[in-house]
Motif scaffolding. Structure first.
Motif, mmCIF file in Angstrom:
data_model
loop_
_atom_site.group_PDB
_atom_site.id
_atom_site.type_symbol
_atom_site.label_atom_id
_atom_site.label_comp_id
_atom_site.label_asym_id
_atom_site.label_seq_id
_atom_site.Cartn_x
_atom_site.Cartn_y
_atom_site.Cartn_z
ATOM 1 N N LEU A 1 0.833 -1.205 0.000
ATOM 2 C CA LEU A 1 0.000 0.000 0.000
ATOM 3 C C LEU A 1 0.868 1.256 0.000
ATOM 4 O O LEU A 1 0.545 2.243 -0.679
ATOM 5 C CB LEU A 1 -0.931 -0.003 1.211
ATOM 6 N N ARG A 2 1.972 1.237 0.741
ATOM 7 C CA ARG A 2 2.878 2.394 0.723
ATOM 8 C C ARG A 2 3.434 2.608 -0.683
ATOM 9 O O ARG A 2 3.477 3.741 -1.187
ATOM 10 C CB ARG A 2 4.027 2.194 1.724
ATOM 11 N N THR A 3 3.856 1.527 -1.321
ATOM 12 C CA THR A 3 4.389 1.621 -2.672
ATOM 13 C C THR A 3 3.324 2.101 -3.650
ATOM 14 O O THR A 3 3.577 2.968 -4.498
ATOM 15 C CB THR A 3 4.942 0.249 -3.104
ATOM 16 N N PHE A 4 2.119 1.553 -3.540
ATOM 17 C CA PHE A 4 1.027 1.931 -4.433
ATOM 18 C C PHE A 4 0.733 3.434 -4.328
ATOM 19 O O PHE A 4 0.541 4.112 -5.351
ATOM 20 C CB PHE A 4 -0.218 1.122 -4.073
ATOM 21 N N ARG A 5 0.716 3.970 -3.116
ATOM 22 C CA ARG A 5 0.397 5.389 -2.926
ATOM 23 C C ARG A 5 1.492 6.283 -3.488
ATOM 24 O O ARG A 5 1.208 7.378 -4.003
ATOM 25 C CB ARG A 5 0.153 5.655 -1.443
ATOM 26 N N ILE A 6 2.736 5.835 -3.406
ATOM 27 C CA ILE A 6 3.826 6.603 -4.006
ATOM 28 C C ILE A 6 3.655 6.655 -5.519
ATOM 29 O O ILE A 6 3.817 7.709 -6.144
ATOM 30 C CB ILE A 6 5.191 5.992 -3.634
ATOM 31 N N ILE A 7 3.306 5.536 -6.128
ATOM 32 C CA ILE A 7 3.145 5.499 -7.578
ATOM 33 C C ILE A 7 1.970 6.360 -8.019
ATOM 34 O O ILE A 7 2.045 7.077 -9.029
ATOM 35 C CB ILE A 7 2.979 4.047 -8.053
ATOM 36 N N GLN A 8 0.869 6.328 -7.272
ATOM 37 C CA GLN A 8 -0.267 7.187 -7.614
ATOM 38 C C GLN A 8 0.123 8.650 -7.523
ATOM 39 O O GLN A 8 -0.257 9.469 -8.373
ATOM 40 C CB GLN A 8 -1.451 6.885 -6.676
ATOM 41 N N ALA A 9 0.902 8.997 -6.499
ATOM 42 C CA ALA A 9 1.380 10.375 -6.367
ATOM 43 C C ALA A 9 2.331 10.729 -7.507
ATOM 44 O O ALA A 9 2.353 11.873 -7.984
ATOM 45 C CB ALA A 9 2.071 10.562 -5.019
ATOM 46 N N ALA A 10 3.112 9.748 -7.968
ATOM 47 C CA ALA A 10 4.032 9.993 -9.080
ATOM 48 C C ALA A 10 3.266 10.325 -10.354
ATOM 49 O O ALA A 10 3.662 11.221 -11.114
ATOM 50 C CB ALA A 10 4.924 8.772 -9.289
ATOM 51 N N TYR A 11 2.178 9.603 -10.614
ATOM 52 C CA TYR A 11 1.357 9.920 -11.788
ATOM 53 C C TYR A 11 0.780 11.334 -11.689
ATOM 54 O O TYR A 11 0.758 12.082 -12.671
ATOM 55 C CB TYR A 11 0.229 8.904 -11.925
ATOM 56 N N GLU A 12 0.327 11.695 -10.507
ATOM 57 C CA GLU A 12 -0.222 13.040 -10.319
ATOM 58 C C GLU A 12 0.857 14.095 -10.539
ATOM 59 O O GLU A 12 0.629 15.121 -11.201
ATOM 60 C CB GLU A 12 -0.816 13.173 -8.915
ATOM 61 N N SER A 13 2.049 13.837 -10.007
ATOM 62 C CA SER A 13 3.146 14.784 -10.162
ATOM 63 C C SER A 13 3.543 14.933 -11.627
ATOM 64 O O SER A 13 3.794 16.042 -12.111
ATOM 65 C CB SER A 13 4.351 14.320 -9.339
ATOM 66 N N ALA A 14 3.598 13.818 -12.348
ATOM 67 C CA ALA A 14 3.970 13.863 -13.759
ATOM 68 C C ALA A 14 2.957 14.668 -14.577
ATOM 69 O O ALA A 14 3.323 15.346 -15.547
ATOM 70 C CB ALA A 14 4.097 12.453 -14.315
ATOM 71 N N GLN A 15 1.696 14.619 -14.176
ATOM 72 C CA GLN A 15 0.647 15.349 -14.895
ATOM 73 C C GLN A 15 0.692 16.844 -14.590
ATOM 74 O O GLN A 15 0.493 17.672 -15.480
ATOM 75 C CB GLN A 15 -0.714 14.792 -14.540
ATOM 76 N N THR A 16 0.960 17.175 -13.328
ATOM 77 C CA THR A 16 0.906 18.573 -12.911
ATOM 78 C C THR A 16 2.261 19.269 -13.011
ATOM 79 O O THR A 16 2.322 20.515 -13.051
ATOM 80 C CB THR A 16 0.418 18.697 -11.468
ATOM 81 N N GLY A 17 3.340 18.508 -13.046
ATOM 82 C CA GLY A 17 4.672 19.090 -13.043
ATOM 83 C C GLY A 17 5.107 19.596 -11.681
ATOM 84 O O GLY A 17 6.125 20.294 -11.586
ATOM 85 N N GLN A 18 4.371 19.243 -10.650
ATOM 86 C CA GLN A 18 4.666 19.711 -9.290
ATOM 87 C C GLN A 18 4.873 18.541 -8.337
ATOM 88 O O GLN A 18 4.319 17.468 -8.556
ATOM 89 C CB GLN A 18 3.511 20.581 -8.769
ATOM 90 N N PRO A 19 5.663 18.735 -7.281
ATOM 91 C CA PRO A 19 5.772 17.706 -6.250
ATOM 92 C C PRO A 19 4.423 17.480 -5.591
ATOM 93 O O PRO A 19 3.587 18.385 -5.509
ATOM 94 C CB PRO A 19 6.780 18.287 -5.248
ATOM 95 N N VAL A 20 4.219 16.263 -5.100
ATOM 96 C CA VAL A 20 2.971 15.899 -4.430
ATOM 97 C C VAL A 20 3.306 15.459 -3.006
ATOM 98 O O VAL A 20 4.136 14.573 -2.794
ATOM 99 C CB VAL A 20 2.253 14.752 -5.173
ATOM 100 N N ASP A 21 2.657 16.094 -2.055
ATOM 101 C CA ASP A 21 2.840 15.734 -0.649
ATOM 102 C C ASP A 21 1.906 14.598 -0.290
ATOM 103 O O ASP A 21 0.736 14.584 -0.704
ATOM 104 C CB ASP A 21 2.566 16.930 0.257
ATOM 105 N N LEU A 22 2.411 13.639 0.488
ATOM 106 C CA LEU A 22 1.599 12.545 0.984
ATOM 107 C C LEU A 22 1.213 12.796 2.428
ATOM 108 O O LEU A 22 2.041 13.256 3.223
ATOM 109 C CB LEU A 22 2.364 11.213 0.862
ATOM 110 N N ALA A 23 -0.029 12.455 2.748
ATOM 111 C CA ALA A 23 -0.495 12.657 4.113
ATOM 112 C C ALA A 23 0.252 11.704 5.039
ATOM 113 O O ALA A 23 0.510 10.566 4.687
ATOM 114 C CB ALA A 23 -1.992 12.405 4.197
#
Length: 257
Positions: free
Chosen positions: A235-257
């Protein structure tokens, strides 16, 4: 022992289990129709999973909850005996305080490299860091290689809550081994783990190293604690990858809760 396999290619693992008199494969399925494996897990079967290329977190969590401590995610490099030596050396202070993890992986697997390659590097980092949660994720991708819409190359950077930083180079390559290499850098020294070293025989290059699939299956069937990622690590790995997709789309870092 009853075993269920959640994979798009379950025969890869079933072949290694075939002929073992104490093992019965009771269910196999892919993530697009994982209910038979979910039912087997709820009935007490031990479950070996591959990471899904695309799935909702609620589906992943349903399998994690059903499998409990009988669930192992297939990350063969985590089972390398050389990796066990590296982990022990780091835990014993051999490189001082771990600050940086650099990794690379070339994969021939279909789909985007964030989903196909990143988990194997993130699992190694998770194991070395003892499950330290990620704080921030940044990713850049392109789809120049391979002519597909999915990302064929990516750079993924993860900052962890205790201050360590991991940076991974991911690429699609028809000749890719799918075996990661990581360099772990401390404030006193560094060490490298290569899950698929090249053996030079003077004629050609051959992929060497350990039989990671056999080591994976050995640990999966053992009664002790396996070094591979369990459900919470997945689950930790999965959430990092989902955040990576979001970051790649927005061009910005994504903070995880």
């Amino acid at each position: 022992m009853k075993v269920a396999i959640l994979s798009a290619t379950p025969e890869v693992y079933a072949e290694g289990l075939r002929g073992r008199p104490d093992v019965e494969v009771v269910a196999t399925a892919g993530w697009d129709a994982f209910e038979p494996v979910l039912r087997a897990a709820e009935a007490g079967a031990r479950v070996l999973c591959e990471y899904p290329s695309a799935v909702k977190e609620t589906d992943l969590k349903a399998v994690v909850d059903a499998g409990g401590d009988r669930l192992t995610f297939a990350s063969p490099a985590c089972h390398g005996e050389a990796f066990a030596v590296v982990r022990k050396g780091i835990a014993d202070g051999g490189i001082g305080e771990l600050t940086t993890i650099l990794g690379s992986l070339d994969t021939s697997a279909d789909g985007g490299v964030l989903g196909a390659a990143a988990p194997h590097l993130l699992d190694l980092a998770d194991a070395v860091l003892g499950g330290e949660p990620a704080q921030q994720v940044y990713a850049q991708t392109n789809s120049v290689l391979g002519g597909q819409s999915a990302e064929s190359a990516a750079v993924l950077t993860v900052r962890y809550r205790s201050g360590q930083v991991a940076s991974f180079d991911l690429r699609r390559d028809p000749a890719g081994t799918g075996r990661p290499t990581v360099t772990l850098i401390g404030d006193k020294a560094s060490v490298q783990y290569d899950a698929g070293p090249k053996l030079l025989d003077g004629v050609d290059d051959a992929l060497g190293g350990e039989d990671l699939l056999s080591l994976l299956l050995r640990d999966f069937l053992s009664e002790g604690d396996a070094p591979a990622p369990n459900g919470e690590a997945a689950l930790r790995t999965f959430r990092i990858i989902q955040a990576a997709y979001e970051s790649a789309q927005t061009g910005q870092p994504v903070d995880l809760a």
